[in-house]
Structures are given as C-alpha cells and as structure tokens.
Design an enzyme around this catalytic site. Structure first.
Site: not given
Ligand code: NAP
Length: 284
Positions: A53, A97, A120
């Site tokens: 990422k 994460q 997200d």
C-alpha cells in the site's frame, strides 16, 4: 465460449492514473493527500499488504505515515493513537490493518476512526450511508468489483446478480452496490440450501467466500459474468479463487483471474478514497 479476461492490473493502473492527477490537483491547492497506516504486531501477510500500500501510494504522490506498534499494544493505546490521527488535520485517511492481534478489541478501534477519514469504508456510519444510497466512502473491494463490471460492459439493470458471502467488508456492500445499479440481487452464504441452483440462475456471480474453487465451472450459466474475490493459498503454494477458473472461463462471457483480477483493484480503490478525502479538504 471462452470468456473475456477482466484484467484487474490494467484497470487498476488506469484508476491509479486518475488518482495521481487528482492528488496533483490537490497539491496545487496546498493539500498533500496523506494516509496514516496503522500496523500492530508482526503478522507477515499484514506487513506485506502494508508495504504494498505504501509503495502504490508513493507512486501516485500520496504521503503515508507509518504507525507500527508492537503486538503487545493495548486497545486503549491504539484508541489513543486513532484519536490523535483523527485530530491531525492533514491526515486524510486512517487505515488500521486487520487482523489486529488477539486481545485488541477490533470493533472498538474501527468504531473510533473518524468516519470522514475512514477510507476503508468499514465504519457503520459509512456502511449505513452506502445502504441509503448516500455513500461517503465505498469499501474498496466492492468498489473495485463494480469497476470491473463496468469494464466488462455488462448491463446490470434487471439482471440477476448473485453475491456469495455476506461479510461486512465485501459481500454486504457488494450487494448494496448491485442493488443501486438496479440488479436483482440474491445473497448466498453458508446456510444457502442449493448454491449450485443459485449460481446456475445468475447472470452475474460475485464470489467472496474464501473456499478454493467452491463454485464449479459447470454451474456457470453460459454468458454470465464472474467476479472472483476469493484469494486462497493452496498447500502447493498456488493462489486460487473461489471459482474453478478454467472450467468457468469456458462458459462465462467475462471473468476475473486470481491473481490479477480483484486484488489490484482493491488497493487502487483505497487510494482513490484517499484522493477523495483530500479533495474534501481543498478550500472551496
Ligand atoms: P469472511 O468474512 O470469512 O466471509 C465469508 C463468507 O462466505 C461468509 O458470509 C460465509 O457465510 C460465506 N461462506 C462460507 N462457506 C460458504 C459456503 N460453503 N457456501 C456459501 N457461502 C459460504 O470473508 P471475506 O472477508 O468476505 O473474504 C472472502 C474472500 O475474499 C477471502 O478469500 C478473502 O481472502 C478474499 N478477499 C479478497 C480481497 C481482494 O482484494 N481480492 C479483499 C477482501 C477479501 P456465513 O456468513 O454464513 O458464515
């Protein structure tokens, strides 16, 4: 029939080109798109995801702030960090994460993220907004699947779309997006009585289960479009999806490969959400 292969790498590259341009535009207004990435512990797969990422973000001009905490981190300490990032004006997006180490209360941590920075799209506020057709951030994987369906150029209105899997991060938001696109949506899960019959009737199949090749190729309706979200590592090291690819590709009109289908789209859509958050910070 041999299916058209929906090349996620190519589509993701074009999404990322767009993100790069948007990020540059923000910079001309003094806004540098910034993503805070929180990694707790030493899970090797998570470390790889986070590194990828960061790499992709750098390629499109997005700055990342890496917050790497030890596995012994408490829920309270993590909440404090999230609160600090919420309050930092030049942090546009916060990504925690998953999975978090056992002992950390994942739900509490995710709930603490400011919904305006929840790139997200996992916060209940954002999932609720998606449900009523007023999304703030669309979860990245379903968003990527929709872009691949657009790439396949299939009309969705009135078509029968089957989503297999009902997780909050893939299956449920995927079904909402298809519904908003006027598909007739069926959701299957582990208690579905006859998965084969559901697949056989579907014009569009989105498989998000996590069971290698659960969906047999022979079940696919000729001419259907197949989006395979599953990523399953076999004992021999091969990565396969939830769909029996070769046999399904004989019948489908279009299909995503694994790897190289949905995977690259997820990260591209995450960065698109960061660009969106940064654009919202640009003075009017
Ligand atoms: P999850 O939370 O484990 O959910 C799996 C879903 O599959 C559940 O709703 C479960 O039903 C359903 N299911 C399990 N066995 C089934 C069966 N035999 N028949 C029908 N449905 C069944 O998984 P997830 O997070 O949504 O992820 C799904 C897959 O997508 C995984 O392989 C994951 O690695 C992959 N993934 C890929 C990306 C990407 O970027 N490509 C992103 C996210 C996830 P119940 O609800 O009844 O238990």
């Amino acid at each position: 029939m041999t299916a058209r292969v929906l090349d996620g790498k190519r589509v993701a590259a074009s999404v990322l080109d767009g993100v790069r341009a948007r990020v540059e535009q923000c910079r001309t207004h003094g806004v540098h798109a910034t993503l805070a990435v929180v990694l707790v512990g030493e899970d090797p797969a998570s470390a790889i995801y986070v590194r990828n990422k960061g790499k992709r973000a750098a390629e499109v001009g997005i700055r990342t702030l890496d917050e790497h905490l030890p596995a012994s981190t408490t829920t309270e300490a993590l909440l404090e960090l999230v609160e600090r990032l919420n309050r930092t004006p030049d942090v546009d997006g916060i990504l925690v994460q998953l999975p978090l180490p056992a002992g950390v209360e994942t739900e509490r941590v995710l709930l603490a993220i400011d919904p305006a920075k929840d790139v997200d799209g996992f916060h209940p506020d954002n999932l609720g907004r998606l449900m009523i057709g007023q999304p703030r951030f669309v979860p990245c994987t379903p968003q990527g699947c929709m872009l691949l369906l657009a790439e396949a150029d299939v009309p969705l209105r009135g078509r029968r779309a089957l989503v297999i899997g009902r997780s909050n991060i893939v299956g449920r938001p995927m079904a909402q997006l298809l519904l908003h696109a006027d598909a007739t949506v069926i959701m299957a899960h582990s208690r579905t009585a006859d998965l084969r019959a559901e697949v056989e009737a579907a014009d569009i199949v989105v498989a998000a289960v996590g069971r290698p090749e659960l969906v047999r190729g022979a079940w696919i309706k000729p001419g259907a479009v197949v989006i395979d979200v599953g990523m399953n590592r076999l004992p021999d090291g091969r990565l396969v999806g939830d769909v029996e690819y070769a046999a399904a590709a004989e019948r489908a009109a279009a299909i995503t490969p694994v790897p190289g289908g949905v995977g690259p789209m997820t990260i591209a859509c995450l960065l698109a959400n960061v660009a969106l958050a940064a654009e919202r910070r640009v003075p009017a």
